[in-house]
Design a protein around this motif. Sequence first.
Motif, PDB file in Angstrom:
ATOM      1  N   UNK A  81       0.847  -1.203   0.000  1.00  0.00           N
ATOM      2  CA  UNK A  81       0.000   0.000   0.000  1.00  0.00           C
ATOM      3  C   UNK A  81       0.878   1.247   0.000  1.00  0.00           C
ATOM      4  N   UNK A  82       0.405   2.308  -0.628  1.00  0.00           N
ATOM      5  CA  UNK A  82       1.120   3.578  -0.596  1.00  0.00           C
ATOM      6  C   UNK A  82       1.034   4.142   0.817  1.00  0.00           C
ATOM      7  N   UNK A  83       2.197   4.351   1.420  1.00  0.00           N
ATOM      8  CA  UNK A  83       2.260   4.874   2.789  1.00  0.00           C
ATOM      9  C   UNK A  83       2.594   6.364   2.807  1.00  0.00           C
ATOM     10  N   UNK A  84       3.215   6.862   1.738  1.00  0.00           N
ATOM     11  CA  UNK A  84       3.595   8.265   1.669  1.00  0.00           C
ATOM     12  C   UNK A  84       4.379   8.539   0.411  1.00  0.00           C
ATOM     13  N   UNK A  85       4.828   9.771   0.287  1.00  0.00           N
ATOM     14  CA  UNK A  85       5.623  10.134  -0.886  1.00  0.00           C
ATOM     15  C   UNK A  85       6.348  11.439  -0.641  1.00  0.00           C
ATOM     16  N   UNK A  86       7.275  11.743  -1.547  1.00  0.00           N
ATOM     17  CA  UNK A  86       7.882  13.069  -1.567  1.00  0.00           C
ATOM     18  C   UNK A  86       8.305  13.403  -2.990  1.00  0.00           C
ATOM     19  N   UNK A  87       8.344  14.718  -3.244  1.00  0.00           N
ATOM     20  CA  UNK A  87       8.799  15.253  -4.518  1.00  0.00           C
ATOM     21  C   UNK A  87       9.949  16.206  -4.244  1.00  0.00           C
ATOM     22  N   UNK A  88      10.949  16.154  -5.102  1.00  0.00           N
ATOM     23  CA  UNK A  88      12.073  17.076  -5.035  1.00  0.00           C
ATOM     24  C   UNK A  88      12.087  17.926  -6.300  1.00  0.00           C
ATOM     25  N   UNK A  89      12.415  19.202  -6.139  1.00  0.00           N
ATOM     26  CA  UNK A  89      12.510  20.127  -7.269  1.00  0.00           C
ATOM     27  C   UNK A  89      13.774  20.951  -7.090  1.00  0.00           C
ATOM     28  N   UNK A  90      14.672  20.870  -8.077  1.00  0.00           N
ATOM     29  CA  UNK A  90      15.951  21.577  -7.980  1.00  0.00           C
ATOM     30  C   UNK A  90      15.945  22.803  -8.878  1.00  0.00           C
ATOM     31  N   UNK A  91      16.465  23.917  -8.352  1.00  0.00           N
ATOM     32  CA  UNK A  91      16.550  25.128  -9.161  1.00  0.00           C
ATOM     33  C   UNK A  91      17.900  25.186  -9.876  1.00  0.00           C
ATOM     34  N   UNK A  95      19.836  24.404  -5.501  1.00  0.00           N
ATOM     35  CA  UNK A  95      19.032  24.273  -4.283  1.00  0.00           C
ATOM     36  C   UNK A  95      17.883  23.311  -4.567  1.00  0.00           C
ATOM     37  N   UNK A  96      17.740  22.314  -3.706  1.00  0.00           N
ATOM     38  CA  UNK A  96      16.688  21.317  -3.878  1.00  0.00           C
ATOM     39  C   UNK A  96      15.604  21.566  -2.833  1.00  0.00           C
ATOM     40  N   UNK A  97      14.396  21.782  -3.324  1.00  0.00           N
ATOM     41  CA  UNK A  97      13.249  21.938  -2.443  1.00  0.00           C
ATOM     42  C   UNK A  97      12.554  20.595  -2.276  1.00  0.00           C
ATOM     43  N   UNK A  98      12.242  20.248  -1.038  1.00  0.00           N
ATOM     44  CA  UNK A  98      11.325  19.138  -0.813  1.00  0.00           C
ATOM     45  C   UNK A  98       9.956  19.758  -1.057  1.00  0.00           C
ATOM     46  N   UNK A  99       9.488  19.603  -2.274  1.00  0.00           N
ATOM     47  CA  UNK A  99       8.291  20.298  -2.734  1.00  0.00           C
ATOM     48  C   UNK A  99       7.044  19.788  -2.022  1.00  0.00           C
TER      49      UNK A  99
END
Length: 163
Positions: A81-91, A95-99
Motif C-alpha cells: 500500500x502507498x504509505x507516503x511520498x515526496x517530490x524534489x525540485x531543484x533550481x 538548491x533542492x526543495x522538498x516540494x
Amino acid sequence: MSTTTYYLDMQHPEQILGKPLPGDLSVVECRHKQFQLNRFLYQLVGTPWGWTDKLGWSDAQWRELVEQADHRTWVAYHQGAIAGYYELLRDAGGAVEILYFGLVEAFFGRGFGGPLLSHALQSAWAWPGTTRVWVHTCSLDHPSALANYRARGLQVYREEVTP
C-alpha cells in the motif's frame, strides 16, 4: 486565526540526523514520470491538511511541473500500500526543495515520518550538483511535521505569520 509558515534548510549533507527505513517500508523513485500519479499522491496525502493550491490545475500544468528534468518523485510502500511520498525540485543554482512530503493518513503514528524524511534528504544530497536542501511547512500541517524536520537536522531560517 493566523497561520505561521516555517522555512527550513540544510547547507551540508553531514547535517542529516537520519533514521533508517524500517524493513517493512520500501521507497521507490518513479523514474517514468506520470503527472497523473503526482496529482493522485498530492490529493491522497494532502487532503487531511487542506492542500488545495493545485486541485484546479489542468493536465498541462501538472505535466509541466512533473515532466521537467529537475523534478523527481519517490513513493513509500508498506505491505503493497502507498504509505507516503515526496517530490524534489531543484533550481538552476542547485538548491533542492522538498516540494511535497507526507504520509497517507492510515500510516500516521507508525514511525514512518522520520525514516521517509531521512530518505528524502539523502536523495536530495545524492543528486549531483545539490548545494542546499530546503522545505517549508506551516502551523496547519501535521502537529509533528515541524519537529520531524528539526529532528532530521533542518534548521528554521525564516518564519512568516499571515492572518
